[in-house]
Design a protein around this motif. Structure first.
Motif, short mmCIF file in Angstrom:
data_model
loop_
_atom_site.label_atom_id
_atom_site.label_comp_id
_atom_site.label_asym_id
_atom_site.label_seq_id
_atom_site.Cartn_x
_atom_site.Cartn_y
_atom_site.Cartn_z
N GLY A 80 -3.16 11.31 3.99
CA GLY A 80 -4.16 10.48 3.32
C GLY A 80 -4.31 9.12 3.96
N HIS A 81 -5.01 8.23 3.24
CA HIS A 81 -5.22 6.89 3.73
C HIS A 81 -4.50 5.89 2.82
N PRO A 82 -4.24 4.68 3.31
CA PRO A 82 -3.53 3.69 2.49
C PRO A 82 -4.32 3.33 1.24
N VAL A 83 -3.60 3.27 0.13
CA VAL A 83 -4.19 2.90 -1.15
C VAL A 83 -3.49 1.65 -1.65
N PHE A 84 -4.27 0.65 -2.03
CA PHE A 84 -3.73 -0.63 -2.48
C PHE A 84 -2.91 -0.46 -3.76
N PHE B 216 -9.64 1.02 1.94
CA PHE B 216 -9.67 1.86 3.12
C PHE B 216 -10.56 3.08 2.91
N GLY B 217 -11.19 3.51 3.99
CA GLY B 217 -11.89 4.78 4.00
C GLY B 217 -10.89 5.91 4.21
N GLN C 212 0.62 5.36 1.18
CA GLN C 212 -0.16 6.37 1.90
C GLN C 212 0.51 7.72 1.70
N LEU D 134 -8.70 4.29 10.92
CA LEU D 134 -9.00 3.88 9.55
C LEU D 134 -9.92 2.67 9.53
N TYR E 148 0.83 -1.18 0.00
CA TYR E 148 0.00 0.00 0.00
C TYR E 148 0.88 1.25 0.00
N ASP F 223 -11.01 1.95 -1.09
CA ASP F 223 -10.99 3.34 -1.56
C ASP F 223 -12.42 3.82 -1.74
#
Lengths: 110, 114
Positions: A41-45, B105-106, A37, B90, A35, B1
């Motif tokens: 922000g948030h983790p993105v695959f 993830f949100g 990040q 999260l 992932y 996402d």
């Protein structure tokens, strides 16, 4: 319990240099996911590796899964400022739970 | 996402108050997760749920509670028993229990306890 270690913790590179982060599990994994990040922000695959010795590429990113399925690496060729962020690996041993590595924070200097 | 919403984005609470963080998904995913992230740290699993009306403790469940009354919703309550609740929370979901399914993830909720 199962642990996933990730090194290095931080990496600063000049734009255009290569970057590699390594992930090591204390136990054999069923699969591993990576992932990204971005700051704030948030983790993105990014990708998932399942097979022993598997290598996958996404443009300038190369992902490897070790033969013993206990380690993995992410290599970025010719870094760009858009690569800035924290890269996490997450290992799974065949259950509902993923164990996340501590992450490698990448800074790219223009 | 996309398809997972968390609210609010920022939350401030006084010490000693319980607070509930919302997580909703419209992806029709069976499994949902709550993680906690501290500055410069990785993600630690608080609770997870494989199906409706079922949930399991993760690695750091003390001081937290959850419910899973609906497939699309998995709210997290941070109780006053949580000694250090300030963190980035999260929520994630996954289609099923298959280990090869991807977690989405949100956007997260940043909780600050004053």
């Amino acid at each position: 319990g199962q642990q996933v270690m990730q090194i290095p913790q931080y990496q600063h590179v000049q734009e255009g240099e290569d970057f590699t982060t390594y992930c090591n599990s204390s136990t054999t994994l069923s699969n591993i996911q990576w992932y990204k990040q971005r700051p704030g922000g948030h983790p993105v695959f990014l990708i998932q590796l399942v097979k022993s010795g598997e290598v996958k590429k996404q443009k300038r990113l190369t992902f490897q899964f070790g033969e013993a399925k206990k380690n993995s690496s992410l290599h970025i060729t010719a870094t760009q400022t858009t690569d800035v962020g924290t890269y996490f690996c997450a290992g799974n041993s065949g259950t509902y739970k993923y164990i996340f590595g501590t992450g490698t924070r990448l800074k790219v200097l223009a | 996402d996309g398809g997972i919403t968390q609210s609010p984005k920022y939350l401030f609470r006084k010490e000693g108050q319980n607070v509930t963080l919302s997580c909703e998904q419209n992806l029709n995913h069976d499994a949902m997760y709550w993680y906690r992230q501290d500055p410069g740290q990785g993600l630690r699993l608080i609770y997870y749920s494989q199906i409706v009306n079922d949930f399991q403790k993760g690695d750091i469940a003390e001081g937290y509670s959850v419910s899973r009354e609906k497939k699309e919703s998995f709210p997290l309550t941070v109780t006053s028993a949580q000694k250090n609740p300030t963190a980035f929370y999260l929520c994630a979901s996954r289609r099923s229990g298959l280990s090869t399914d991807t977690q989405y993830f949100g956007p997260g909720t940043r909780l600050t306890v004053l």
